[in-house]
Design an enzyme around this catalytic site. Structure first.
Site, short mmCIF file in Angstrom:
data_model
loop_
_atom_site.label_atom_id
_atom_site.label_comp_id
_atom_site.label_asym_id
_atom_site.label_seq_id
_atom_site.Cartn_x
_atom_site.Cartn_y
_atom_site.Cartn_z
N HIS A 1 13.24 -37.45 -21.40
CA HIS A 1 13.75 -38.28 -20.30
C HIS A 1 15.02 -37.66 -19.70
O HIS A 1 16.09 -38.27 -19.69
CB HIS A 1 14.00 -39.72 -20.79
CG HIS A 1 13.90 -40.73 -19.69
ND1 HIS A 1 13.33 -41.97 -19.86
CD2 HIS A 1 14.31 -40.70 -18.41
CE1 HIS A 1 13.40 -42.66 -18.73
NE2 HIS A 1 14.00 -41.90 -17.83
N GLU B 1 9.84 -43.84 -26.48
CA GLU B 1 10.72 -42.66 -26.42
C GLU B 1 11.76 -42.79 -27.53
O GLU B 1 12.43 -43.81 -27.58
CB GLU B 1 11.44 -42.61 -25.07
CG GLU B 1 10.56 -42.14 -23.95
CD GLU B 1 11.23 -42.24 -22.60
OE1 GLU B 1 12.47 -42.39 -22.54
OE2 GLU B 1 10.53 -42.17 -21.60
N ARG C 1 7.82 -43.55 -15.75
CA ARG C 1 7.86 -44.32 -16.99
C ARG C 1 6.60 -44.04 -17.79
O ARG C 1 5.50 -43.95 -17.22
CB ARG C 1 7.93 -45.83 -16.71
CG ARG C 1 9.25 -46.33 -16.17
CD ARG C 1 10.36 -46.25 -17.23
NE ARG C 1 11.62 -46.77 -16.74
CZ ARG C 1 12.59 -46.04 -16.17
NH1 ARG C 1 12.44 -44.74 -16.02
NH2 ARG C 1 13.71 -46.61 -15.78
O1 LIG Z 1 15.01 -43.27 -15.78
C1 LIG Z 1 15.72 -43.09 -14.85
C2 LIG Z 1 15.86 -44.02 -13.77
O2 LIG Z 1 15.36 -45.15 -13.89
O3 LIG Z 1 16.48 -43.66 -12.76
#
Ligand SMILES: O=CC(=O)O
Length: 340
Positions: free
Chosen positions: A304, A285, A256
């Site tokens: 992401h 993001e 994150r």
């Molecule tokens: O961002 C992706 C997840 O939380 O698996």
């Protein structure tokens, strides 16, 4: 009307049978940027009456009692107190992905609603993303590719240098399912592996436990972040931690954006405190187009991508459906999440 003209057959109903009503599943939308994938819709419809946020908002009185579950895709729809108050029969929320920082777990659980994530589905493709970023950053693939296709053929880089991955030291911060799979992949590159928390997988992947995160930061050529976002891990990597890293080291973030103090990272990258960064996650993001991270050529940023393969996204939806059906039938869910 029965098939094959067998009107008199006693097994064929003479009047239309009532179909049992499928439980209502609220999703943000179908397709587009923040909607469940179109490829999964038929599968979801086998088990649920799919209701989009738009449909719900247009006819709240009709839909509010029908909705028994919510499937969050890409953190949508946003679940807040108002939505929860409007769904009296809601039993369960299933999140696509492993990180639950998008949900107020205490709030949801206060409404008697269960929650689940999909840790089993996501670990391999997220670890693949981590290794992809590590390799791409070490060998400066994005920069090199731009040069290779540049109209200025004279730029072709005879003296182009990257970093050797084989034999380098990888520090994994967060040895959960994903961190463990990163370590398995790093083994194939003959990397020395250090890790900080949790102290479980050491034996299986030949990784060395660093009780103090400082030791890991000082020794690693590549530092990969694979922790959940919690109040304790918020800005876990700030100015002090970056300064502990080697000036030749690369920071890779696949968890994150908020785990890193982004202003401190920009400064560290601009002033050579660390060599490079490869970020699949940022905050926010996407980053605003004038963000300084976008102007640095020692940074790779991807949008992401962690879990985004056809196979993994399909497995995530299957895991979510299995969890929801279990909860609706009063059975244990395979990946229930509880508030701390
Ligand atoms: O961002 C992706 C997840 O939380 O698996």
């Amino acid at each position: 009307m029965a098939l094959c003209g067998l009107k008199a057959c006693p097994f064929f109903p003479t009047k239309k049978m009532e179909q049992p009503e499928l439980p209502g599943l609220l999703v943000n939308e179908v397709g587009r940027a923040y909607g469940v994938l179109e490829a999964h819709v038929d599968f979801l419809k086998k088990h649920f009456h799919l209701i989009t946020m738009k449909e719900f908002l247009e006819n709240k009185t009709y839909f509010s009692r029908k909705i028994k579950a919510i499937y969050l895709w890409w953190h949508r729809p946003v679940v807040d107190r108002e939505l929860l108050q409007n769904l009296p029969n809601l039993k369960v929320i299933a999140n696509s992905g492993v990180g639950m920082d998008n949900l107020d777990l205490k709030l949801v659980s206060g409404f008697g609603v269960k929650m689940a994530n999909s840790p089993h589905a996501v670990s391999s493709s997220t670890a693949d993303t981590g290794m992809t970023l590590l390799l791409a950053s070490a060998r400066r693939i994005v920069e090199a590719s731009q040069i290779a296709v540049s109209p200025d053929i004279e730029c072709f880089p005879g003296n182009w240098m990257g970093e050797e991955v084989t034999g380098a030291t990888l520090g994994i911060i967060g040895m959960g399912n994903i961190g463990y799979k990163v370590a398995l992949r790093a083994n194939a590159f003959e990397m020395k592996i250090l890790y900080h928390n949790r102290k479980e997988e050491e034996q299986a992947v030949g990784a060395i436990y660093c009780k103090k995160i400082e030791n890991l930061l000082q020794q690693s050529d590549f530092v990969m972040l694979v922790v959940s976002l919690t109040p304790e891990t918020h800005k876990l990597i700030g100015k002090r931690e970056l300064e502990l890293m080697k000036p030749t080291a690369t920071l890779i973030n696949i968890c994150r954006g908020r785990i890193v103090d982004q202003d401190a990272l920009v400064e560290a990258l601009q002033t050579g405190v660390i060599k490079a960064a490869a970020l699949d996650v940022t905050y926010p993001e996407p980053l605003p187009r004038d963000h300084p991270l976008l102007k640095l050529n020692n940074v790779i940023i991807t949008p992401h991508l962690g879990i985004k393969t056809h196979k993994t996204t399909r497995m995530i939806t299957e895991e979510a459906v299995a969890n929801i059906l279990a909860a609706l039938n009063g059975l244990p869910m395979c990946s229930e999440v509880f508030p701390n």
